[in-house]
Design an enzyme around this catalytic site. Structure first.
Site, PDB file in Angstrom:
ATOM      1  N   ARG A 120       0.941  -1.137   0.080  1.00 17.60           N
ATOM      2  CA  ARG A 120       0.027  -0.016   0.046  1.00 17.60           C
ATOM      3  C   ARG A 120       0.921   1.169   0.188  1.00 17.60           C
ATOM      4  O   ARG A 120       2.273   1.202  -0.015  1.00 17.60           O
ATOM      5  CB  ARG A 120      -0.963  -0.158   1.257  1.00 17.60           C
ATOM      6  CG  ARG A 120       0.055  -0.078   2.461  1.00 17.60           C
ATOM      7  CD  ARG A 120      -0.910   0.114   3.722  1.00 17.60           C
ATOM      8  NE  ARG A 120      -0.162   0.232   4.740  1.00 17.60           N
ATOM      9  CZ  ARG A 120      -0.405   0.179   6.206  1.00 17.60           C
ATOM     10  NH1 ARG A 120      -1.754   0.544   6.394  1.00 17.60           N
ATOM     11  NH2 ARG A 120       0.202   0.087   7.103  1.00 17.60           N
ATOM     12  N   CYS A 124       2.170   6.459  -7.425  1.00 18.88           N
ATOM     13  CA  CYS A 124       2.779   7.768  -8.039  1.00 18.88           C
ATOM     14  C   CYS A 124       1.580   8.814  -7.927  1.00 18.88           C
ATOM     15  O   CYS A 124       0.388   8.791  -8.285  1.00 18.88           O
ATOM     16  CB  CYS A 124       2.924   7.818  -9.248  1.00 18.88           C
ATOM     17  SG  CYS A 124       3.504   9.110 -10.216  1.00 18.88           S
ATOM     18  N   ASN A 158      -4.522   7.725   3.718  1.00 20.61           N
ATOM     19  CA  ASN A 158      -3.977   7.184   4.956  1.00 20.61           C
ATOM     20  C   ASN A 158      -2.560   7.744   4.930  1.00 20.61           C
ATOM     21  O   ASN A 158      -1.664   7.272   3.883  1.00 20.61           O
ATOM     22  CB  ASN A 158      -4.116   5.727   4.929  1.00 20.61           C
ATOM     23  CG  ASN A 158      -3.993   5.238   6.705  1.00 20.61           C
ATOM     24  OD1 ASN A 158      -4.584   5.702   7.703  1.00 20.61           O
ATOM     25  ND2 ASN A 158      -2.778   4.455   6.528  1.00 20.61           N
ATOM     26  N   GLU A 159      -1.900   8.102   6.179  1.00 23.30           N
ATOM     27  CA  GLU A 159      -0.561   8.376   6.441  1.00 23.30           C
ATOM     28  C   GLU A 159       0.352   8.414   5.041  1.00 23.30           C
ATOM     29  O   GLU A 159       0.932   7.941   4.737  1.00 23.30           O
ATOM     30  CB  GLU A 159      -0.017   7.107   7.045  1.00 23.30           C
ATOM     31  CG  GLU A 159      -0.577   6.899   8.369  1.00 23.30           C
ATOM     32  CD  GLU A 159       0.242   5.933   9.301  1.00 23.30           C
ATOM     33  OE1 GLU A 159       0.926   5.162   8.636  1.00 23.30           O
ATOM     34  OE2 GLU A 159       0.199   6.160  10.486  1.00 23.30           O
ATOM     35  N   GLU A 313      -4.887   7.395  15.544  1.00 22.72           N
ATOM     36  CA  GLU A 313      -4.611   5.961  15.583  1.00 22.72           C
ATOM     37  C   GLU A 313      -3.703   5.808  16.986  1.00 22.72           C
ATOM     38  O   GLU A 313      -2.808   6.666  17.182  1.00 22.72           O
ATOM     39  CB  GLU A 313      -3.742   5.334  14.468  1.00 22.72           C
ATOM     40  CG  GLU A 313      -4.574   5.204  13.287  1.00 22.72           C
ATOM     41  CD  GLU A 313      -3.730   4.645  12.159  1.00 22.72           C
ATOM     42  OE1 GLU A 313      -2.861   3.703  12.410  1.00 22.72           O
ATOM     43  OE2 GLU A 313      -4.092   4.802  11.080  1.00 22.72           O
ATOM     44  N   LYS A 362      -2.902  -9.333  11.485  1.00 19.36           N
ATOM     45  CA  LYS A 362      -3.667 -10.050  12.253  1.00 19.36           C
ATOM     46  C   LYS A 362      -3.246 -10.070  13.762  1.00 19.36           C
ATOM     47  O   LYS A 362      -3.976 -10.376  14.314  1.00 19.36           O
ATOM     48  CB  LYS A 362      -3.831 -11.535  11.657  1.00 19.36           C
ATOM     49  CG  LYS A 362      -2.522 -12.415  11.585  1.00 19.36           C
ATOM     50  CD  LYS A 362      -2.831 -13.626  10.758  1.00 19.36           C
ATOM     51  CE  LYS A 362      -1.616 -14.551  10.678  1.00 19.36           C
ATOM     52  NZ  LYS A 362      -0.398 -13.819   9.702  1.00 19.36           N
ATOM     53  N   HIS A 364      -1.813  -7.421  15.237  1.00 17.09           N
ATOM     54  CA  HIS A 364      -1.741  -6.114  15.842  1.00 17.09           C
ATOM     55  C   HIS A 364      -2.694  -6.004  16.746  1.00 17.09           C
ATOM     56  O   HIS A 364      -4.012  -6.323  16.562  1.00 17.09           O
ATOM     57  CB  HIS A 364      -2.114  -5.110  14.589  1.00 17.09           C
ATOM     58  CG  HIS A 364      -1.614  -3.772  15.022  1.00 17.09           C
ATOM     59  ND1 HIS A 364      -2.278  -2.918  16.043  1.00 17.09           N
ATOM     60  CD2 HIS A 364      -0.623  -3.041  14.710  1.00 17.09           C
ATOM     61  CE1 HIS A 364      -1.768  -1.796  16.025  1.00 17.09           C
ATOM     62  NE2 HIS A 364      -0.618  -1.763  15.161  1.00 17.09           N
TER      63      HIS A 364
HETATM   64  C1  GAL Z   1      -0.598   2.768  10.727  1.00 25.00           C
HETATM   65  C2  GAL Z   1      -1.247   2.728   9.752  1.00 25.00           C
HETATM   66  C3  GAL Z   1      -2.553   1.802   9.887  1.00 25.00           C
HETATM   67  C4  GAL Z   1      -1.814   0.289  10.518  1.00 25.00           C
HETATM   68  C5  GAL Z   1      -0.958   0.838  11.918  1.00 25.00           C
HETATM   69  C6  GAL Z   1      -0.430  -0.211  12.666  1.00 25.00           C
HETATM   70  O1  GAL Z   1       0.744   3.535  10.338  1.00 25.00           O
HETATM   71  O2  GAL Z   1      -2.041   3.903   9.371  1.00 25.00           O
HETATM   72  O3  GAL Z   1      -3.427   1.597   8.907  1.00 25.00           O
HETATM   73  O4  GAL Z   1      -1.035  -0.287   9.737  1.00 25.00           O
HETATM   74  O5  GAL Z   1       0.132   1.499  11.505  1.00 25.00           O
HETATM   75  O6  GAL Z   1       0.229   0.309  13.625  1.00 25.00           O
END
Ligand code: GAL
Length: 688
Positions: A120, A124, A158-159, A313, A362, A364
């Site tokens: 992911r 470009c 995202n990020e 997050e 899985k 995390h």
């Molecule tokens: C962030 C990301 C999330 C997830 C998370 C895991 O950087 O935006 O999608 O991957 O890390 O810690």
């Protein structure tokens, strides 16, 4: 700063958000899981979920064929449960059909190879196709959900990453960007990049086809371009959102001091700052360094917009990507979450709501584990926090008064990182800035974290360690600041290059900084690990410092031009010359720390500085070591957060006669406030 009334980020939803990344699209084949999710969300007192972040392949399974039915269902469920959606645009991960049909959207490395379709965040950002496809899906989302009662906030992509794409489209865009920056004048570019060196001159724009690490000005411009291109991509993404939902704010989830993008450039275009926080709790004998470094990032995010930010997050327990992934010990989840709130967050959001069953995340941490249970420790702590956040609703929209600014400047970091000289092993710009910040943290001195373009005038003290790059004009602004009575702290390597990474001529620190600091740096020494240099206090110095400390990595040799020495070097051919100085300039003063000095120097130095300049902490009186005190304020109400980062009980004594409302326990409190291990108290009181 004058007190201002509370200004909630979401006036129609004035509370602290609680929830997180929710990926129901992974469970559509097991609808009972989704039913359970919504029951558990109620139990955990969640009120906002981030949806759609990685859903592109489920929203547009084939080019031009869209399926919003499942998302409609989730949005309705959220609304029915009085919850909100932090609705994402899905550009962070692309569907396979897109990569296959339009290879130009796949990022190219600097050897000309395109990334295969995988992972992911690797598209470009120049590709017109990628921009068009993201605009289409974003438009569909905005049009479809514009009046949806659940829609609260746009979570754009995202990020965003700063990993560059080197494809021909990107280089063409880079050349256009350069033409603008250098007014179409290649000679101006050649001067800025000092390209006569090694015969690197360009005579046609088309010759600029690769990044040359030996050309510092070019590298710097490339990094600027990557940021600008990301901002431009973001603006392209939000165009349909602004059109259909002009009143729904947009945010991007940032990554602290991630070096790939200069986040300050996004600040004017986002409505709310947000970030993803993953500290390595329990990685050291005590939590202080991690706590202070995390606080630094929170303060940075609050400073981007000068208003509350969102913790977008965080993990309820452990991550899966640190070398060692430790679960948070009991109490740490509540403590670390409320630490974010204490520093200005109006949310506690998680990655992730439920553990996925397969693929790389899985294991995390999540609110809901593979056991699906509300009984486990992690869920219970999240649910307890949910109740607390409800009690803390009055905090939403309050601000954080700070009379100190710490400068953390991306372009400066890039310049230090990119240069060759003095000390190529142990530069540590970020660590140096954080070392100063830690001294504020341990004294409960609130600080904003700004860059060198900030307006310094509202601060009493500006701390700008290793400000190697001083962009034209920044020297004057700093000089004006000190002239008007500001206290400025500079350190080794300061004021050596301008915005093009060209050295300031006429001596360092360059421009007006020499006059402000009242000195010239004549040379910079560097040390092998087993070499010793020391600094010792000069008798009668104005900070009352005594004793001797070891130096590491860097030592500037200083010639005084009006400043007075506070510390002097102990060894070498420059023994007894100034190492730390102070200079009265205008109505203010400038301190110069010529060397990186090992602990406990900074601690002693700040003890002297705080006393001399009467810097005030959030609370009067003694706060025990390891307890952090942070204040938020709304109108004439204050919210004092007392946070115990130790594994032992601590007590804080309130000033005699002061009564506060303990918001979490819902009772009045005076005298001694007890804090269990990792405990937090939030006390509401009247300002002053
Ligand atoms: C962030 C990301 C999330 C997830 C998370 C895991 O950087 O935006 O999608 O991957 O890390 O810690």
């Amino acid at each position: 700063m004058a007190p201002r009334p509370p200004a909630p980020l979401f006036p129609a939803f004035p509370r602290l958000l609680h929830g997180g990344d929710y990926n129901p699209e992974q469970w559509l084949h097991q609808p009972e899981v989704i039913v359970a999710d919504f029951r558990l969300m109620r139990e955990a007192k969640c009120n906002a979920m981030s949806v759609g972040i990685f859903s592109w392949a489920m929203l547009e399974p084939e080019e031009g064929r869209f399926d919003f039915a499942w998302l409609d269902g989730i949005m309705s469920r959220l609304a029915n449960q009085n919850m909100k959606a932090v609705l994402a645009t899905p550009s962070g991960a692309k569907p396979a059909w897109l990569s296959l049909k339009y290879p130009e959207i796949r990022r190219m490395n600097d050897q000309g190879l395109r990334d295969p379709h995988r992972g992911r965040h690797n598209h470009c950002r120049t590709s017109p196709v990628y921009r068009e496809k993201t605009a289409i899906i974003n438009r569909m989302l905005a049009e479809r959900y514009k009046d949806h009662p659940a829609l609260l906030l746009w979570h754009v992509s995202n990020e965003y990453s700063g990993d560059p794409c080197h494809c021909p489209l990107c280089f063409e865009a880079f050349r256009q960007w350069l033409k603008q920056r250098y007014h179409g004048n290649l000679e101006e570019l050649n001067q800025a990049w000092w390209s006569t060196f090694w015969s690197h001159r360009f005579s046609q724009w088309e010759e600029i086809t690769a990044i040359d690490p030996s050309m510092h000005g070019m590298v710097l411009d490339w990094k600027r371009f990557i940021t600008d291109q990301a901002v431009d991509f973001f603006r392209n993404e939000i165009e349909p959102l602004r059109e259909f939902t002009p009143n729904v704010p947009v945010t991007i989830n940032m990554m602290g001091t991630y070096m790939g993008l200069n986040y300050w450039k996004f600040a004017p275009y986002i409505d709310i700052a947000s970030w993803d926080s993953y500290p390595a709790w329990h990685s050291e004998p005590d939590e202080f360094r991690v706590a202070a470094d995390t606080a630094f990032n929170h303060d940075l995010n609050r400073s981007f917009k000068g208003q509350p930010f969102l913790l977008m997050e965080s993990t309820p327990s452990q991550v899966n990507w640190q070398p060692i992934c430790k679960p948070k010990r009991p109490g740490m989840h509540i403590l670390s979450s409320l630490q974010a709130v204490a520093h200005g967050a109006d949310s506690v959001q998680y990655f992730q709501w439920r553990k996925s069953r397969g693929s790389s995340e899985k294991f995390h941490g999540a609110v809901v584990d593979h056991d699906g249970s509300a009984e486990n420790r992690v869920f219970q702590e999240v649910a307890r926090l949910g109740s607390m956040l409800e009690k803390l609703a009055p905090v939403a929209g309050s601000d954080t008064p700070a009379e100190i600014a710490v400068v953390f400047d991306w372009e400066n970091a890039w310049a230090i990182d990119g240069h060759q000289g003095f000390q190529n092993r142990e530069k540590h710009y970020g660590d140096e800035v954080r070392a100063h910040y830690r001294e504020l943290w341990r004294r409960n001195l609130a600080a904003d974290v700004v860059d060198a373009d900030a307006d310094f005038s509202r601060y009493k003290l500006v701390i700008a360690p290793m400000l190697h790059m001083v962009r034209t004009g920044a020297d004057r602004r700093l000089a004006d600041y000190v002239r008007q009575g500001g206290i400025l702290l500079l350190s080794f390597l300061s004021g050596m290059v301008n915005e093009n990474d060209l050295c300031w001529l006429g001596g360092f620190p360059g421009g007006e900084l020499a006059a402000v600091a009242g000195l010239r740096v004549t040379e910079t020494d560097a040390f092998y690990p087993d070499q010793r240099q020391t600094v010792h206090a000069v008798n009668g110095n104005i900070l009352g410092l005594r004793g001797e400390y070891d130096v590491q990595h860097y030592a500037d040799l200083i010639q005084l031009k009006g400043a007075e020495a506070v510390m002097a070097y102990g060894q070498e051919f420059y023994a007894n010359t100034p190492a730390v100085t102070v200079h009265a300039f205008g109505k203010g003063a400038c301190y110069y720390l010529g060397a990186r000095v090992k602990e406990p120097f900074l601690t002693d130095f700040y003890t002297g500085l705080v006393k001399r300049h009467s810097l005030r902490s959030a609370v009067q009186g003694q706060i025990p070591a390891g307890v952090s005190a942070q204040l938020r304020r709304a109108g004439n109400r204050t919210f004092l957060f007392l946070m115990n980062f130790t594994t032992e009980a601590r007590a804080v004594t309130l000033p005699v006669g002061q009564t506060c409302r303990d918001l979490l326990e819902d009772r009045d409190i005076s005298g001694t406030v007890k804090l269990p291990a990792y405990g937090v108290r939030v006390l509401a009181g009247a300002a002053g």
